[in-house]
Design an enzyme around this catalytic site. Structure first.
Site, mmCIF file in Angstrom:
data_model
loop_
_atom_site.group_PDB
_atom_site.id
_atom_site.type_symbol
_atom_site.label_atom_id
_atom_site.label_comp_id
_atom_site.label_asym_id
_atom_site.label_seq_id
_atom_site.Cartn_x
_atom_site.Cartn_y
_atom_site.Cartn_z
ATOM 1 N N GLN A 1 -5.125 8.070 1.330
ATOM 2 C CA GLN A 1 -4.224 6.908 1.305
ATOM 3 C C GLN A 1 -4.993 5.606 1.097
ATOM 4 O O GLN A 1 -4.441 4.649 0.557
ATOM 5 C CB GLN A 1 -3.429 6.821 2.621
ATOM 6 C CG GLN A 1 -2.342 7.867 2.782
ATOM 7 C CD GLN A 1 -2.844 9.085 3.548
ATOM 8 O OE1 GLN A 1 -4.033 9.418 3.482
ATOM 9 N NE2 GLN A 1 -1.967 9.755 4.265
ATOM 10 N N ASN B 1 -2.552 6.456 15.036
ATOM 11 C CA ASN B 1 -2.594 6.095 13.615
ATOM 12 C C ASN B 1 -3.341 7.195 12.881
ATOM 13 O O ASN B 1 -3.855 8.141 13.489
ATOM 14 C CB ASN B 1 -3.263 4.727 13.423
ATOM 15 C CG ASN B 1 -3.058 4.190 12.018
ATOM 16 O OD1 ASN B 1 -1.929 4.186 11.505
ATOM 17 N ND2 ASN B 1 -4.111 3.759 11.356
ATOM 18 N N LYS B 2 -3.415 7.092 11.582
ATOM 19 C CA LYS B 2 -4.042 8.096 10.721
ATOM 20 C C LYS B 2 -5.354 8.612 11.296
ATOM 21 O O LYS B 2 -6.148 7.836 11.821
ATOM 22 C CB LYS B 2 -4.258 7.477 9.335
ATOM 23 C CG LYS B 2 -4.908 8.361 8.306
ATOM 24 C CD LYS B 2 -4.222 9.707 8.139
ATOM 25 C CE LYS B 2 -2.742 9.590 7.863
ATOM 26 N NZ LYS B 2 -2.023 10.873 8.064
ATOM 27 N N ASP C 1 1.401 4.376 13.998
ATOM 28 C CA ASP C 1 2.602 5.212 13.923
ATOM 29 C C ASP C 1 3.372 5.214 15.230
ATOM 30 O O ASP C 1 4.572 5.490 15.241
ATOM 31 C CB ASP C 1 2.232 6.641 13.533
ATOM 32 C CG ASP C 1 1.809 6.677 12.080
ATOM 33 O OD1 ASP C 1 0.638 6.345 11.790
ATOM 34 O OD2 ASP C 1 2.667 6.967 11.229
ATOM 35 N N ARG D 1 9.159 14.262 10.488
ATOM 36 C CA ARG D 1 7.744 14.135 10.880
ATOM 37 C C ARG D 1 7.722 13.698 12.347
ATOM 38 O O ARG D 1 8.577 12.911 12.756
ATOM 39 C CB ARG D 1 6.996 13.100 10.014
ATOM 40 C CG ARG D 1 6.716 13.585 8.590
ATOM 41 C CD ARG D 1 5.833 12.609 7.829
ATOM 42 N NE ARG D 1 4.431 12.724 8.192
ATOM 43 C CZ ARG D 1 3.487 11.860 7.765
ATOM 44 N NH1 ARG D 1 3.811 10.829 6.986
ATOM 45 N NH2 ARG D 1 2.228 12.035 8.102
ATOM 46 N N ARG E 1 5.978 7.457 2.769
ATOM 47 C CA ARG E 1 5.145 7.621 3.961
ATOM 48 C C ARG E 1 4.864 6.260 4.579
ATOM 49 O O ARG E 1 5.140 5.226 3.975
ATOM 50 C CB ARG E 1 3.841 8.340 3.585
ATOM 51 C CG ARG E 1 3.168 7.707 2.355
ATOM 52 C CD ARG E 1 1.712 7.773 2.367
ATOM 53 N NE ARG E 1 1.148 7.000 3.461
ATOM 54 C CZ ARG E 1 1.084 5.658 3.463
ATOM 55 N NH1 ARG E 1 1.547 4.925 2.465
ATOM 56 N NH2 ARG E 1 0.555 5.023 4.495
ATOM 57 N N GLY E 2 4.246 6.292 5.776
ATOM 58 C CA GLY E 2 4.049 5.053 6.532
ATOM 59 C C GLY E 2 5.214 4.929 7.508
ATOM 60 O O GLY E 2 6.375 5.150 7.128
ATOM 61 N N ALA E 3 4.891 4.594 8.760
ATOM 62 C CA ALA E 3 5.891 4.657 9.825
ATOM 63 C C ALA E 3 7.177 3.875 9.523
ATOM 64 O O ALA E 3 8.279 4.440 9.574
ATOM 65 C CB ALA E 3 5.256 4.191 11.136
HETATM 66 O O1 MRU Z 1 0.459 10.137 7.024
HETATM 67 P P1 MRU Z 1 0.835 8.732 6.638
HETATM 68 O O2 MRU Z 1 0.274 8.314 5.316
HETATM 69 O O3 MRU Z 1 2.319 8.494 6.737
HETATM 70 O O4 MRU Z 1 0.129 7.839 7.758
HETATM 71 C C1 MRU Z 1 0.448 6.471 7.774
HETATM 72 C C2 MRU Z 1 -0.374 5.674 8.711
HETATM 73 O O5 MRU Z 1 -1.175 6.189 9.464
HETATM 74 C C3 MRU Z 1 -0.118 4.195 8.718
HETATM 75 O O6 MRU Z 1 -1.251 3.498 9.092
HETATM 76 C C4 MRU Z 1 1.013 3.885 9.718
HETATM 77 O O7 MRU Z 1 2.142 4.666 9.461
HETATM 78 C C5 MRU Z 1 1.399 2.442 9.681
HETATM 79 S S1 MRU Z 1 2.196 2.012 8.162
HETATM 80 C C6 MRU Z 1 2.623 0.373 8.249
#
Ligand code: MRU
Length: 327
Positions: A182, A233-234, A223, A73, A32-34
Site C-alpha cells: 500500500q 494499524n497495518k 483501523d 473485515r 480499503r482503509g478504515a
Molecule cells: O489493509 P488496509 O490497506 O485496509 O489497511 C489500511 C490501514 O492500515 C490504514 O492505515 C488505516 O485503515 C487508516 S486509513 C485512513
C-alpha cells in the site's frame, strides 16, 4: 470505486450493483482503509434495496444484508460503526411509519451523510495536525492513510496536504508496506499526483533512516483506537512506533472519531485480521515458495498508547480518555 488492487498500473473503476460485490471489493482490498470501507458498506447496504418497493421486503432485505456486511473485515471498527449507524436508522421510530420508497430514500440519505461527514472529518484532521509539520522536515508514513483510504483527503496524508497548502515544504518517506505494498503502490502514487516529494523505502529500512537522523516525525492512520489509546494499524506500524520511540522521534496517529472504539479497554481486545498466505509471496516473488511451507500473515498490529504522542482528530489533538468525543 477505484479498484485499488490495480493501482498504480491502471486507474480503473469497479462498479458494484449488489451488496455481495461491495463485500467482495472490501475483502479483496479493491476498496480499503478504515473510513473508506465504512462508507462503502453504508452504500453497499443501500444496494440490497434495489428493485424492491414493498416495505416488508425493503426491511427484510436490509436486515438480511447486515451481518455479512458488518463482518466483511474485522479490524477497522469504522465498518461496524457505519453498518450499526445504518441499522439504527432503519429501526428508529422516525422510520417506523415510512413506506418502502421513503425508507429507501432515508437510508440512502444516511449513507450520503456518512460519506460527507467523513470528508469533513478528513479536512478537520488536516487542520488539527498541520501545525506538527515543520518546514524542511522529513515525515515517515506506513501503509496508505490518504484519499484512497477515506471519502475525503485522508487522515495521515490529509495532515500533509494541509501543511503543504499552508506553504510548508517537506519530504515524505513511504514504507513499502509488505505484503500488499500500500505504501509503494498507493501512498507514493497519491503523493506524487499531489506534487509532494516522496521516496519509497523497504519496510526493513526504516531503522537505518531513524539511526541516521533522517526522520523528524512519524504519522500513520489507524483501523481502531481502544479507550486507552492503543491503536491497531497495518502490520509493521508497531515496529516503526518502537523505532521512533527508541530514537525519540514523535509518532502520531491520525484518525477520525469513527475509528475510536471506546467500548474496549485496550489493544488486546482488537480482533486482528489474518489474510491468505499467498499474499506474502504472490506480489513480489517470481517463484512460488517450496510446497507445504506455512506462513503467518497478520494484517495489522497494535501500537501501545505509550508510544503515541497524540491522537489527531477532527476535534483537535486528543489524549486518553478522549472526553471530547465520548458519546
Ligand atoms: O489493509 P488496509 O490497506 O485496509 O489497511 C489500511 C490501514 O492500515 C490504514 O492505515 C488505516 O485503515 C487508516 S486509513 C485512513
Amino acid at each position: 470505486m477505484i479498484d485499488q488492487t490495480l493501482l498504480p498500473d491502471q486507474e480503473q473503476e469497479r462498479i458494484a450493483e449488489q451488496p455481495e460485490q461491495v463485500i467482495e471489493a472490501i475483502q479483496q482490498l479493491a476498496v480499503r482503509g478504515a473510513p473508506a470501507i465504512g462508507v462503502a458498506a453504508a452504500y453497499g447496504l443501500c444496494l440490497a434495496l434495489r428493485n424492491c418497493q414493498h416495505i416488508d421486503e425493503v426491511r427484510s432485505r436490509f436486515q438480511a444484508a447486515l451481518p455479512a456486511m458488518r463482518a466483511a473485515r474485522p479490524t477497522a471498527v469504522n465498518l461496524q460503526h457505519m453498518v450499526d449507524r445504518m441499522a439504527q436508522i432503519e429501526s428508529s421510530t422516525e422510520c417506523s411509519q415510512l413506506d418502502g420508497a421513503d425508507l429507501k430514500q432515508r437510508l440512502l440519505a444516511e449513507a450520503r451523510a456518512i460519506d460527507e461527514q467523513d470528508q469533513q472529518f478528513c479536512r478537520a484532521i488536516g487542520q488539527s495536525g498541520a501545525e506538527l509539520i515543520a518546514d524542511g522536515s522529513t515525515i515517515l508514513t506506513h501503509c496508505n492513510a490518504g484519499a484512497l483510504a477515506t471519502a475525503g483527503t485522508g487522515t495521515a496524508l490529509s495532515v500533509l496536504y494541509e501543511a503543504w497548502k499552508q506553504g510548508k515544504r517537506f519530504q515524505v518517506l513511504a514504507d513499502e508496506t509488505r505484503p500488499l505494498l500500500q505504501g509503494s503502490r498507493l501512498t507514493a502514487w497519491e503523493l506524487q499526483k499531489n506534487g509532494i516529494p516522496v521516496e519509497v523505502i523497504c519496510d526493513g529500512a526504516a531503522g537505518s533512516f531513524f539511526y541516521n537522523g533522517e526522520i523528524d516525525i512519524v504519522i500513520t492512520g489507524s483501523d481502531r483506537v481502544a479507550a486507552n489509546g492503543d491503536a491497531a494499524n497495518k502490520i509493521g506500524t508497531y515496529t516503526i512506533a518502537s523505532l521512533a520511540r527508541a530514537h525519540q522521534v514523535p509518532f502520531y496517529i491520525a484518525a477520525p472519531s469513527t475509528t475510536f472504539d471506546l467500548t474496549i479497554a485496550n489493544g488486546g481486545e482488537i480482533p486482528i485480521e489474518q489474510r491468505p498466505a499467498e499474499e506474502i509471496w504472490k506480489p513480489a516473488a517470481q517463484q512460488q515458495p517450496p510446497e507445504g511451507i506455512s506462513y503467518r500473515n497478520p494484517a495489522f498490529d497494535v501500537t501501545p498508547a505509550s508510544h503515541i504522542a497524540g491522537w489527531i482528530t477532527e476535534v483537535g489533538i486528543l489524549k486518553p480518555p478522549f472526553e471530547e468525543i465520548r458519546r
